[in-house]
Design a protein around this motif. Structure first.
Motif, PDB file in Angstrom:
ATOM      1  N   MET A   1     -18.764   2.353  -8.374  1.00  0.00           N
ATOM      2  CA  MET A   1     -18.018   2.652  -7.147  1.00  0.00           C
ATOM      3  C   MET A   1     -16.926   1.601  -6.946  1.00  0.00           C
ATOM      4  SD  MET A   1     -18.067   4.911  -4.706  1.00  0.00           S
ATOM      5  CE  MET A   1     -17.589   5.179  -2.998  1.00  0.00           C
ATOM      6  N   LEU A   2     -15.701   2.070  -6.792  1.00  0.00           N
ATOM      7  CA  LEU A   2     -14.591   1.146  -6.601  1.00  0.00           C
ATOM      8  C   LEU A   2     -14.450   0.733  -5.134  1.00  0.00           C
ATOM      9  CD1 LEU A   2     -11.824   2.748  -8.867  1.00  0.00           C
ATOM     10  CD2 LEU A   2     -13.502   1.007  -9.465  1.00  0.00           C
ATOM     11  N   THR A   3     -14.039  -0.504  -4.940  1.00  0.00           N
ATOM     12  CA  THR A   3     -13.764  -0.972  -3.580  1.00  0.00           C
ATOM     13  C   THR A   3     -12.386  -0.471  -3.148  1.00  0.00           C
ATOM     14  OG1 THR A   3     -12.679  -3.006  -4.312  1.00  0.00           O
ATOM     15  CG2 THR A   3     -15.086  -3.063  -4.062  1.00  0.00           C
ATOM     16  N   GLU A   4     -12.096  -0.566  -1.871  1.00  0.00           N
ATOM     17  CA  GLU A   4     -10.794  -0.125  -1.365  1.00  0.00           C
ATOM     18  C   GLU A   4      -9.658  -0.897  -2.023  1.00  0.00           C
ATOM     19  OE1 GLU A   4     -10.304   0.035   2.817  1.00  0.00           O
ATOM     20  OE2 GLU A   4     -12.163   1.157   3.182  1.00  0.00           O
ATOM     21  N   ARG A   5      -9.870  -2.207  -2.232  1.00  0.00           N
ATOM     22  CA  ARG A   5      -8.827  -3.006  -2.869  1.00  0.00           C
ATOM     23  C   ARG A   5      -8.612  -2.560  -4.312  1.00  0.00           C
ATOM     24  NH1 ARG A   5     -10.336  -8.885  -2.844  1.00  0.00           N
ATOM     25  NH2 ARG A   5      -9.403  -8.984  -0.750  1.00  0.00           N
ATOM     26  N   GLN A   6      -9.694  -2.317  -5.029  1.00  0.00           N
ATOM     27  CA  GLN A   6      -9.569  -1.869  -6.417  1.00  0.00           C
ATOM     28  C   GLN A   6      -8.875  -0.512  -6.500  1.00  0.00           C
ATOM     29  OE1 GLN A   6     -13.716  -2.110  -7.486  1.00  0.00           O
ATOM     30  NE2 GLN A   6     -13.507  -4.165  -8.375  1.00  0.00           N
ATOM     31  N   ILE A   7      -9.188   0.366  -5.555  1.00  0.00           N
ATOM     32  CA  ILE A   7      -8.519   1.672  -5.512  1.00  0.00           C
ATOM     33  C   ILE A   7      -7.024   1.503  -5.278  1.00  0.00           C
ATOM     34  CG2 ILE A   7      -8.277   3.794  -4.145  1.00  0.00           C
ATOM     35  CD1 ILE A   7     -11.324   3.750  -3.785  1.00  0.00           C
ATOM     36  N   SER A   8      -6.673   0.615  -4.353  1.00  0.00           N
ATOM     37  CA  SER A   8      -5.250   0.362  -4.064  1.00  0.00           C
ATOM     38  C   SER A   8      -4.534  -0.193  -5.278  1.00  0.00           C
ATOM     39  CB  SER A   8      -5.122  -0.611  -2.891  1.00  0.00           C
ATOM     40  OG  SER A   8      -5.625  -0.055  -1.703  1.00  0.00           O
ATOM     41  N   ILE A   9      -5.197  -1.095  -6.000  1.00  0.00           N
ATOM     42  CA  ILE A   9      -4.588  -1.691  -7.193  1.00  0.00           C
ATOM     43  C   ILE A   9      -4.415  -0.638  -8.281  1.00  0.00           C
ATOM     44  CG2 ILE A   9      -4.981  -3.317  -9.092  1.00  0.00           C
ATOM     45  CD1 ILE A   9      -6.261  -5.206  -7.027  1.00  0.00           C
ATOM     46  N   LEU A  10      -5.449   0.154  -8.526  1.00  0.00           N
ATOM     47  CA  LEU A  10      -5.366   1.207  -9.542  1.00  0.00           C
ATOM     48  C   LEU A  10      -4.256   2.194  -9.211  1.00  0.00           C
ATOM     49  CD1 LEU A  10      -6.451   2.699 -12.041  1.00  0.00           C
ATOM     50  CD2 LEU A  10      -8.086   3.866 -10.523  1.00  0.00           C
ATOM     51  N   LYS A  11      -4.220   2.627  -7.960  1.00  0.00           N
ATOM     52  CA  LYS A  11      -3.209   3.592  -7.524  1.00  0.00           C
ATOM     53  C   LYS A  11      -1.806   3.018  -7.687  1.00  0.00           C
ATOM     54  CE  LYS A  11      -2.405   6.748  -3.648  1.00  0.00           C
ATOM     55  NZ  LYS A  11      -2.883   7.137  -2.283  1.00  0.00           N
ATOM     56  N   SER A  12      -1.628   1.743  -7.318  1.00  0.00           N
ATOM     57  CA  SER A  12      -0.312   1.118  -7.419  1.00  0.00           C
ATOM     58  C   SER A  12       0.116   0.953  -8.873  1.00  0.00           C
ATOM     59  CB  SER A  12      -0.336  -0.252  -6.735  1.00  0.00           C
ATOM     60  OG  SER A  12      -0.553  -0.113  -5.344  1.00  0.00           O
ATOM     61  N   ILE A  13      -0.818   0.574  -9.738  1.00  0.00           N
ATOM     62  CA  ILE A  13      -0.488   0.418 -11.164  1.00  0.00           C
ATOM     63  C   ILE A  13      -0.068   1.755 -11.759  1.00  0.00           C
ATOM     64  CG2 ILE A  13      -1.501  -0.033 -13.438  1.00  0.00           C
ATOM     65  CD1 ILE A  13      -3.038  -2.348 -12.171  1.00  0.00           C
ATOM     66  N   ILE A  14      -0.762   2.824 -11.409  1.00  0.00           N
ATOM     67  CA  ILE A  14      -0.396   4.150 -11.922  1.00  0.00           C
ATOM     68  C   ILE A  14       0.993   4.546 -11.435  1.00  0.00           C
ATOM     69  CG2 ILE A  14      -0.936   6.616 -11.767  1.00  0.00           C
ATOM     70  CD1 ILE A  14      -3.895   5.865 -11.931  1.00  0.00           C
TER      71      ILE A  14
END
Length: 347
Positions: free
Chosen positions: A1-14
């Motif tokens: 399960m990803l944290t909100e910060r990890q989701i934000s980082i993944l989304k931004s990198i994409i």
């Protein structure tokens, strides 16, 4: 399960990798995104995302790029519908409002417009016409020894093929064939016609024509073409613009596959409802590991199911492309149903 910060980082990198096409480092991420964290924290989170398989590191850069797993998570959980540009929507509607004489013309136009709007490769698979009935069959002389064989179905589909008459065949024998087909095959479904060509019709032809084998082979090909899915591909050469890592042999293999068209229905997969996104290895063909395929099945009353699809890089802007394919799914279905009803009204 990803944290909100990890989701934000993944989304931004994409988003950044889609925009610039370059690996994304922590410095770029801080400058271009609104993530409230220190450079050290972001670097640590990127390492965690890499360890979990959502990001990967390239050999030539300290930055990261999304992995297939990362894209899959993004498409499944983070993508939201993108409002289609009004100009694009107008282009689609205008192109499909043109008068068409055949179903294939509508299906082909949809692929042309989708490829033009995206600069990717578009594939359109016409609705199944296996339940169509043969309503017309005739020969059109081209010269002394060549004819065009034409068949027409009740769904507005037209198939034709040129045929060179054997030297031994005379016009009287040809008239017998036309009469035989009109008596035995017109009014039957294409599947029934094709079945008859494999059973009783060849014997009937042999009873009337001395050079029957050539004609039987011709009719087999003609009716098989009419009873199978119709595929149109536009923008093949666009692959060169977004496949920098492909070598010339891989490109030739992909181009050959698309040119032959025989394996494309398998690439498109089953005609599922809604819109599906296949990424990289999910396409089950090593030639397409750098590609993503967005496909949408569309229903046409009394005609069956077709598919409109878009083949592009794994780094494509998914929200925008999914929304565009969705518009084509809707508009193509509407146009084909209207076309079919017009045919019924004019009978």
């Amino acid at each position: 399960m990803l944290t909100e910060r990890q989701i934000s980082i993944l989304k931004s990198i994409i988003h950044l990798y889609t925009k610039y096409g370059q690996p994304v480092g922590s410095k770029t991420l801080i400058q271009e995104s609104k993530i409230a964290a220190s450079s050290a924290t972001i670097r640590n989170e990127m390492v965690h995302l890499e360890e979990m398989g959502f990001l990967k590191k390239t050999h030539s850069s300290s930055g990261r790029i999304p992995s297939i797993t990362g894209y899959r998570y993004y498409v499944d959980y983070l993508v939201h519908p993108h409002k289609v540009d009004p100009e694009d929507l107008a282009s689609i509607k205008q192109a499909l409002e043109n008068p068409f004489k055949q179903i294939d013309e509508i299906v082909m136009t949809s692929a042309e417009v989708l490829s033009h709007l995206t600069s990717y490769t578009a594939i359109s698979l016409g609705p199944e016409i296996k339940d169509s009935k043969l309503t017309g069959f005739r020969f059109v002389p081209l010269n002394e020894r060549q004819l065009m064989v034409i068949l027409v179905t009740d769904k507005g589909h037209v198939e034709s093929q040129n045929f060179t008459l054997p030297q031994q065949m005379n016009p009287y024998e040809l008239e017998k064939v036309v009469r035989l087909f009109n008596e035995e095959l017109v009014g039957k479904s294409l599947i029934e016609v094709f079945r008859s060509l494999k059973t009783d019709v060849p014997e009937l032809i042999r009873q009337h024509i001395r050079t029957a084998e050539n004609m039987i082979g011709l009719f087999d090909d003609l009716f098989l073409k009419a009873a199978t899915d119709r595929i149109h591909i536009e923008g093949r050469m666009n692959m060169l613009d977004y496949s920098n890592d492909l070598n010339i042999e891989q490109f030739k293999s992909i181009y050959s596959l698309m040119d032959g068209k025989h394996d494309l229905p398998m690439l498109l997969g089953s005609k599922q409802e809604g819109i599906t996104v296949q990424i990289g290895k999910e396409l089950d063909n090593e030639l397409f590991e750098q590609f993503s395929l967005i496909s949408a099945a569309y229903e046409v009353e009394n005609l069956g199911t077709g598919v409109i699809a878009l083949l592009g890089p794994t780094s494509m802007p998914y929200s925008k492309m999914i929304s565009l394919v969705g518009v084509f799914q809707k508009e193509l279905s509407k146009k084909l149903e209207a076309y079919y009803h017009d045919i019924d009204d004019n009978k």
